[in-house]
Structure formats: C-alpha cells, structure tokens
Design a protein around this motif. Structure first.
Motif, PDB file in Angstrom:
ATOM      1  N   VAL A 286      61.622  75.540  34.607  1.00 42.98           N
ATOM      2  CA  VAL A 286      61.267  74.348  33.855  1.00 42.98           C
ATOM      3  C   VAL A 286      62.357  74.118  32.812  1.00 42.98           C
ATOM      4  CG1 VAL A 286      59.572  73.282  32.332  1.00 42.98           C
ATOM      5  CG2 VAL A 286      58.811  74.749  34.215  1.00 42.98           C
ATOM      6  N   ARG A 287      62.859  72.912  32.733  1.00 45.36           N
ATOM      7  CA  ARG A 287      63.943  72.619  31.789  1.00 45.36           C
ATOM      8  C   ARG A 287      63.509  72.931  30.362  1.00 45.36           C
ATOM      9  NH1 ARG A 287      66.143  66.603  31.556  1.00 45.36           N
ATOM     10  NH2 ARG A 287      64.270  66.370  30.254  1.00 45.36           N
ATOM     11  N   GLY A 288      64.360  73.686  29.675  1.00 46.18           N
ATOM     12  CA  GLY A 288      64.083  74.036  28.295  1.00 46.18           C
ATOM     13  C   GLY A 288      63.180  75.238  28.115  1.00 46.18           C
ATOM     14  N   ALA A 289      62.763  75.888  29.212  1.00 49.76           N
ATOM     15  CA  ALA A 289      61.880  77.054  29.117  1.00 49.76           C
ATOM     16  C   ALA A 289      62.444  78.197  29.952  1.00 49.76           C
ATOM     17  CB  ALA A 289      60.475  76.710  29.589  1.00 49.76           C
ATOM     18  N   GLU A 290      62.014  79.400  29.634  1.00 51.94           N
ATOM     19  CA  GLU A 290      62.455  80.563  30.398  1.00 51.94           C
ATOM     20  C   GLU A 290      61.819  80.542  31.786  1.00 51.94           C
ATOM     21  OE1 GLU A 290      62.564  85.464  29.935  1.00 51.94           O
ATOM     22  OE2 GLU A 290      61.969  84.186  28.240  1.00 51.94           O
ATOM     23  N   LYS A 291      62.598  80.955  32.768  1.00 50.60           N
ATOM     24  CA  LYS A 291      62.068  81.027  34.127  1.00 50.60           C
ATOM     25  C   LYS A 291      60.960  82.083  34.216  1.00 50.60           C
ATOM     26  CE  LYS A 291      66.318  79.651  36.532  1.00 50.60           C
ATOM     27  NZ  LYS A 291      67.352  80.081  37.515  1.00 50.60           N
ATOM     28  N   HIS A 292      60.079  81.849  35.167  1.00 50.74           N
ATOM     29  CA  HIS A 292      59.033  82.842  35.406  1.00 50.74           C
ATOM     30  C   HIS A 292      58.958  83.146  36.893  1.00 50.74           C
ATOM     31  CE1 HIS A 292      54.820  84.275  36.140  1.00 50.74           C
ATOM     32  NE2 HIS A 292      55.199  85.073  35.153  1.00 50.74           N
ATOM     33  N   SER A 293      58.911  84.439  37.237  1.00 48.99           N
ATOM     34  CA  SER A 293      58.860  84.867  38.635  1.00 48.99           C
ATOM     35  C   SER A 293      57.641  85.737  38.875  1.00 48.99           C
ATOM     36  CB  SER A 293      60.128  85.649  39.013  1.00 48.99           C
ATOM     37  OG  SER A 293      61.271  84.827  38.951  1.00 48.99           O
ATOM     38  N   LEU A 294      57.146  85.664  40.090  1.00 52.64           N
ATOM     39  CA  LEU A 294      56.048  86.527  40.533  1.00 52.64           C
ATOM     40  C   LEU A 294      56.400  87.028  41.923  1.00 52.64           C
ATOM     41  CD1 LEU A 294      53.227  87.610  39.771  1.00 52.64           C
ATOM     42  CD2 LEU A 294      52.253  85.642  40.964  1.00 52.64           C
ATOM     43  N   GLU A 295      56.269  88.341  42.134  1.00 48.91           N
ATOM     44  CA  GLU A 295      56.601  88.952  43.414  1.00 48.91           C
ATOM     45  C   GLU A 295      55.354  89.499  44.086  1.00 48.91           C
ATOM     46  OE1 GLU A 295      59.569  91.929  42.838  1.00 48.91           O
ATOM     47  OE2 GLU A 295      61.171  90.483  42.420  1.00 48.91           O
ATOM     48  N   ARG A 296      55.351  89.424  45.412  1.00 49.37           N
ATOM     49  CA  ARG A 296      54.290  90.035  46.212  1.00 49.37           C
ATOM     50  C   ARG A 296      54.918  90.760  47.402  1.00 49.37           C
ATOM     51  NH1 ARG A 296      51.691  89.568  42.322  1.00 49.37           N
ATOM     52  NH2 ARG A 296      49.814  88.286  41.982  1.00 49.37           N
ATOM     53  N   ARG A 297      54.441  91.973  47.657  1.00 49.92           N
ATOM     54  CA  ARG A 297      54.884  92.702  48.848  1.00 49.92           C
ATOM     55  C   ARG A 297      54.066  92.262  50.043  1.00 49.92           C
ATOM     56  NH1 ARG A 297      55.544  99.048  47.766  1.00 49.92           N
ATOM     57  NH2 ARG A 297      53.287  98.877  47.706  1.00 49.92           N
ATOM     58  N   ILE A 298      54.736  92.121  51.176  1.00 48.27           N
ATOM     59  CA  ILE A 298      54.058  91.693  52.394  1.00 48.27           C
ATOM     60  C   ILE A 298      54.568  92.530  53.562  1.00 48.27           C
ATOM     61  CG2 ILE A 298      53.858  89.334  51.515  1.00 48.27           C
ATOM     62  CD1 ILE A 298      56.010  88.587  53.680  1.00 48.27           C
ATOM     63  N   GLY A 299      53.891  92.389  54.685  1.00 47.66           N
ATOM     64  CA  GLY A 299      54.349  92.972  55.940  1.00 47.66           C
ATOM     65  C   GLY A 299      54.106  91.987  57.064  1.00 47.66           C
TER      66      GLY A 299
END
Length: 799
Positions: A286-299
């Motif tokens: 988002v412009r002007g904000a810190e990025k946010h990430s979420l990870e999920r493990r899959i198979g």
C-alpha cells in the motif's frame, strides 16, 4: 498439595521462569516491526481469581512469574482431580506500548482451556469460549505509550462448551481437560491494512501442469486513497517458482481477492514417504505504508476415498495408524513445541504409522507442523464426544468447525474433516450445516465422523468412519465394510475390546495380547480392499475418569505406548512393520526369567503357560533361538494366521521349564535372518544380579526460552537393556544446572511397573549444562546430560 508433588509444584505453579520480578517488568514488549513475535515470557500468574484482580491498580507483586504454556495446578502422572483446576484464574502481562503505536496490534492465543476474557488497561476487549482453537484479541486503540497491562481471566470450570454438553461433568467425556493458557501466545503487529488469511488450493496436481487457486483475505482499518498491489509467490525453499501480481481496491472491512497461479511446471507430490513442502507467500503493498506478508506451507497431493479403499496421488494406500490424545504427565495439555513434535515422530518414525486421528479435538499446531514435515496424514475433528447439546451449544459446534478448517486447510497432512462429532447420534440439521461449512471453506477434502452404529441410516458424510470393538476367542475382529461407501475403521482394540487395562504391572500374557489384537485388526483390513484402513485405539495412554474398570488412578491405558511415551509390548507389532533394509527388528512381547510377584492377586510368571507359544514381533523371515548358546527353537512368520501383513509375527515355544532357566541363569539369544542373511540379534538375561537402571533423554540440547523441554525416562533393565518386570521401590531424581526437573520425586517405580519419566525444562535466558541423575536402591545410579543453548531465531524442528 498432594504428597510427592514438590517438584511438580515448583515446576507448574511457579514455572518456568527464574528471573527477578524487576527483570521481568523491565523486559517489555519492544517489537515495533511488522510481524509476529513470541509472547510466552513475562506472564504473571495470580492463582484463583478474585474480583478486581484484572485491574491496573491491583498490586501484582505477589503473583508468580510464569512462562507459557501453563497449567493452573500441580499434576502428577496419575490421580488427577478435576476439582483442582475447575475454578476461575487470573493471568497478567505488562508490556511497553510506545514502540507499538501507529500499527494494529493483536495477541494470538493458540489455545486457552476453557473460556477466557481479555482486559487491557481496565477495558474489556474480548472474550472466547472453547479450549481447542485459536483466539485473537486486538489491542489497538487501548494501548498507551508507557506501561500497559493485559489481564486474561481464565474460566476452567466444567460448563456446557463442546465437548462438554449441558449438565455433564468431567467424567462424562473420555479425556480430562486441565485449565490454563496451555498453548503459545504471539504478539502480532500489522499495518492498518494487512493480509489476514491465505488459502492456497492446489489444482490438477496429477496432470504434470498443476496450478494454484489462492484465496486472499485482507483486513482494512483505514482505506488508502489508491489501489493496493497484491503479490502471490510460490516458493521451493529460497527458489521462486512463480509470481503473480494484481491490483485490488481496498475498503474498510474485509476484502477478498482470488489469484490463479500457473505455469510453474510439474511439482513433487507430498506423500508419507516423500513429504515435500512448498511455501505460498502473499504480500500486500500500500502506498505510504509498510508492506505486509503472510506465508502458508502447502503440499501438492491428491486424496480420494472410494468404496475400494483410499487413494493418494492416484495409487491405493492402506491406512495404518492410531488415535492420539494431547495429554502429558505432569504438564496436562501444556506441553511445549518440542514435546508436541516428538509425539508425531514417535507415531511416524517409531510406530511406522502413516496416519493419526486427532481424537477428539483439534490438536497443537506444533504437532500438525511435524505431521506435515514427516508425512503423517491426519484426521482432524472438532471438540466432541458422544453427547449433543441444545441450539446455543450447536452454534458453538459450527464456530469450532469453521475455526478448525480455516486454521488447518492449507496443511497437506490433513486429508479428512470430521464434520460429525465423535460417536454422537443423528442430528440431521446440525450435520448438514457442518458439512456445508466444510465444502464452502475448503472443498478439497471429504467429510467423515466416527460412528458407533454400523449402519448408514441417518449418516450423511463422505467417508464412513466406524468405531469397531468386536472380539472373538480373546482376540479382535472387525465387522465387514458397509457396501457402496468409503469405509475406514476409526477406532478398534483398546477402549472396549480385550483386557480392561494394559499396564506395566499387568502380566506378560495381558501385555502381549495387545500386540496380538492390533496385528489381527490390521491383517483383517489389509485382506479386503473395501477397508481404507485402520486407526486403532490408541497410540498413547491418557488421563480419563470415564470407563469403569478400565480406569486406573485416573489414567486410561489402551495406548501402545504409555503416558511417558515408552513403547509397551503392544507397540512391538507397529515397530516391526518396517522394511528390513531400513532396520532389522526383533521384539519379544514377553519378559525372560521367572517371577513370584503377585499381580492383581494372582501369581504371575514371565511365561504364564509353559506350553504356550510366545509372540515375537519381527520383520525377519526366520528366527533362531538359543539359551546359553544351545539352540532351542526355530521360528518363521505366521503367514497362515496373518496372511496379509507385510511382516507377520513369529510364535515359538521356549523351554521355560528347563532347569537352567528355572535357576535364573540362562541367557536367551534370538538371531534374525532375511533371505539367509543375518540382520539382527536380541539377547535377554534371566540373571537379575546384572540388572541396572537405565536413564535416557530424548534430546542432547534444549533452548533457554523458559518453556522448551525434553523427556527423560528411566527403566529397570537386564544386562542387555530389556525391561525387567516386577521391580519394587522408588527412583530418586536429582538435577544440577540451569533447568527445572518436572516430575514426581521420588518416583513410585514399583507402583508404575519399573518404568518412569520426567521432563527437563529450560529457564529463560539461562544456558549451560544440565546433569540429571536417577538412583535406585538395588539397581544403582544413572546419569544423563542436557545442554541448554541460546534460543534459535526460528522454531525448533523434530528432535
């Protein structure tokens, strides 16, 4: 306080942190960066709640510093009394709010038993019912720049919350539920708009050109003026296989986005023998904000239950597994990550199971992480046992099903959802809703539920799970599969069939019968492709007050391993079902030598009937037995009685009436051969003068985070390391170094049956070498060492 629990009291009522209170208070939550941060340390436990104990003005200097996970009362390995924990309790946690302001802040609890209320700086900010699923409470808007006080009021009383139904007490379900904040807590700091959830659904995994349908949920508190960018990556370790980017428009509230990812070519398939994992990472910019990430493990894997069996990745696979409860001696349900993961290791690597049923509730995320990594398939089910409640209670069931599926739907190990509570009667309206929820929230897995009636009348799931406790002539049998439906045995052997108990103090004949019955049911299922397989009862002994004469000291003992996770003779069958190229296995289900000790009022000998053959679990195709190097027997696998087992047991008659053996001086040697080649030898001594005390630790090192722990176990063994039955007296334990010993001390060795255990638990911030010693009056002294190291940056893996 109960006698003999001094060490337990020190470790449970005042665990697991030895820091001065001033040091505790100065250790504020200083994490300002976006992300999730451990929140297990720094808690204060005030014991039983009294009105106002949550208030900022309340002086908490008398509270006890603790580290999560935590149980509210002292517990031994046995004789648990629910009255000890069925009260209301108070926890408090101070933290510095200055670094957290400007972001959104949550505390995520993986599990609180049973109900909880959160109060931040005297403002009530949330409440939760039920003990087995996660709960997040948002702190944003109530945080001040200086000291903040988060209070959690835990109500551990027995109320009508699943699995307990209305007007039912703790003895009406088949497992006990000690109270407390018994799983991990995490401080989560996120931007005003963040990725709240990700569900990555593999598609066309068997075609050679798989793809992913990724459902992203974004939570928005303040909508930005311009579109945001959502990036989805598929990762194999550090290698990025694919990336897709799209713009989304954010509005205040919850925003859903769907991203299709393809073009990354063939992937390795997840299976018990090859548990290949990938990572899906979703990043919101988002412009002007810190990025946010979420990870999920899959198979990437394909599962299918059919009337002719279970199919994984297009090939039929026989399900071979057990049920598991998450109860531990001394700790209740409050076992840290390492111990949870160790249970999965025992089931997969030592018992050779390819599946576990999480009975009868969603279990620890750490346990399931290990299942993903080890290739242990999972039946996951919501909290429930036999009883159904009214309309309000059933609404809680629906919420449990929703929370369970959302929590675990990315896991490749989970292959089936139970949308019907364990052994309940028909409830068409409720189970139509739970089944529809599973299809809406996931849609990739079938539904099931353990049935106690062998009929499809009123049954409306995808897989018929049946709890089959039938016996014949002292053995175990299975009813035939119901025609036209996928059919899985969800329980068998240990709860209602066979002897009432399988304890170390029981006779060899009783203990060996457990191994025999487990072999019988797995052979029956392997003979008929209509059985998807067997999940036997049970993997591990557990605390219960339900079962009449099957209860011993508030403990139920149908497990093939005991409460300390020590393998009984019943485990020998499972341990033998492994390719001899991996390891040769020879496991006698009897002890060697004679005994005149009385068990349950009857004289017992190692081999009760001198003329009866004894069972040896093995993966060898020939065994040769010798007494003092004199050949006495040849044994081959009993393929006539067990024609469908990969490795049938061997039955041989041994000369127990021989004068050499009666004198107690004859050593038994069993050599194992495969295709004429020697691969293994077992020796057993009848001479008690050479017996000793054996002490082992699961891990050579643990981390100094205040909750990490490893199991230590001790046994009376003969000269060759085989358990010696009928030992009396106590074992006295001692510990030196930066850790706590959690366990009964002294331990009633004779009362339990010559086996025992405890836990070595770290102290926050204290490193060094820990020495544990065990002493028995006639067996001598044994010592083990454990190193306590600085906490690693990431979670600890399987030991």
């Amino acid at each position: 306080m109960k006698a003999g629990l001094a060490t337990v009291a020190a470790a449970v009522l005042a665990p697991m942190l030895v820091l001065s209170r001033d040091t505790q208070r100065s250790r504020r939550a200083s994490a300002s960066r976006i992300g999730s941060h451990a929140f297990n340390t720094g808690w204060l436990f005030g014991g039983e709640y009294d009105p106002g104990a949550e208030a900022v003005e309340r002086d908490d200097r008398s509270f006890t510093p603790i580290t999560l996970p935590h149980t509210v009362c002292a517990l031994s390995w046995s004789d648990w009394d629910p009255r000890d924990w069925q009260r209301v309790w108070i926890y408090r946690r101070h933290f510095d709010g200055a670094p957290l302001r400007g972001n959104r802040v949550f505390v995520d609890f993986d599990g609180i038993m049973v109900n909880a209320i959160a109060v931040l700086n005297d403002a009530s900010i949330g409440a939760h019912r039920g003990g087995y699923l996660p709960w997040s409470v948002e702190l944003t808007g109530h945080i001040v720049a200086g000291d903040n006080l988060l209070a959690i009021i835990v109500d551990a009383r027995c109320m009508a919350v699943p699995p307990i139904a209305s007007d039912h007490g703790p003895s009406t379900i088949d497992f006990l539920q000690p109270g407390g904040i018994y799983r991990d807590a995490t401080l989560r700091v996120v931007p005003q708009a963040y990725v709240a959830d990700v569900f990555a659904r593999p598609v066309d995994v068997l075609t050679g050109a798989p793809s992913l349908d990724v459902e992203c949920t974004v939570d928005v508190a303040i909508a930005p003026p311009s579109p945001a960018t959502l990036t989805v990556e598929l990762l194999d370790g550090e290698r990025r296989l694919a990336v897709r980017t799209q713009q989304i428009r954010l509005v205040v509230g919850t925003v859903a986005a769907a991203v299709h990812v393809d073009g990354f070519g063939a992937t390795e398939l997840w299976s018990p023998d090859h548990p290949k994992l990938y990572v899906v990472r979703v990043t919101l910019a988002v412009r002007g904000a810190e990025k946010h990430s979420l990870e999920r493990r899959i198979g990437f894997r394909d599962v299918s239950f059919r009337p002719d069996g279970f199919f994984l990745n297009g090939a039929r696979l026989q399900i071979f597994g057990v049920n598991r409860h998450q109860l531990f001696p001394y700790l209740g349900m409050a076992a840290p990550e390492r111990l949870q993961r160790r249970d999965a290791e025992i089931l997969r690597r030592e018992l050779n199971c390819n599946m576990v049923r999480c009975s009868h509730y969603p279990q620890s995320p750490h346990f399931l992480d290990a299942c993903d990594e080890l290739g242990l398939m999972v039946w996951q089910e919501p909290p429930g046992w036999v009883h159904l409640g009214g309309a309000r209670w059933q609404e809680m069931v629906l919420q449990d099903v929703r929370d369970m599926i959302v929590r675990d739907r990315n896991r490749p190990s989970v292959i089936v959802w139970a949308t019907r509570l364990d052994e309940t009667g028909n409830a068409p309206a409720l189970y139509a809703k739970t089944r529809r929820l599973a299809y809406e929230l996931d849609g990739t897995r079938p539904t099931t539920g353990a049935m106690r009636v062998h009929s499809t009348d009123g049954w409306a799931q995808d897989v018929f799970g049946f709890d089959d406790y039938h016996g014949s002539d002292g053995g175990a049998v299975l009813l035939p599969p119901l025609p036209g439906v996928p059919y899985l045995v969800s329980e068998t052997v240990g709860a209602l069939a066979g002897p009432p108990r399988f304890r170390w103090v029981d006779s060899d004949r009783v203990l060996a019968s457990q191994a025999l019955m487990h072999a019988q049911v797995h052979d029956i299922a392997a003979a008929d492709a209509r059985y998807a397989g067997v999940l036997a009862w049970a993997g591990i002994d557990y605390a219960s007050m339900n079962g009449g004469r099957r209860i011993w000291r508030s403990l139920k003992t149908p497990g093939v391993v005991d409460t300390f996770r020590m393998p009984k003779p019943g485990a020998a069958f499972y341990r033998s079902q492994v390719d001899p190229a991996v390891r040769g296995v020879i496991l006698p289900t009897f002890s060697w030598g004679r005994s005149e000790v009385l068990r349950d009022g009857a004289a017992a000998t190692a081999l009760t009937d001198p003329n009866a053959p004894v069972m040896i679990a093995t993966n060898c195709d020939r065994l040769e037995a010798y007494v003092d190097d004199v050949h006495v027997a040849t044994g081959v696998p009993d393929a006539r009685q067990f024609p469908y087992l990969a490795y049938p047991p061997v039955f041989v008659s041994l000369p127990v009436a021989d004068p050499v053996l009666v004198s107690g001086r004859g050593d038994l040697r069993i050599d194992g051969y495969v295709r004429g080649q020697w691969i293994a030898t077992v020796r057993m001594s009848a001479d008690p003068s050479r017996d000793r005390l054996e002490l082992t630790a699961d891990n050579q090192s643990i981390e100094a985070d205040g909750s990490d722990a490893t199991r230590v176990t001790f046994r009376a063994v003969d000269a060759y390391g085989n358990r010696r039955a009928n030992v009396t007296g106590d074992v006295v334990l001692s510990l030196s170094g930066p850790a706590l010993l959690v366990g009964d001390n002294p331990f009633a060795f004779g009362a339990y049956g010559g086996v025992g255990g405890a836990f070595v638990q770290s102290l926050a911030g204290q490193t060094g070498t820990v020495t544990v010693a065990a002493q028995h009056r006639s067996l001598g002294r044994a010592v083990v060492h454990v190193t306590v190291t600085d906490p690693a940056s990431g979670p600890s893996g399987p030991s």
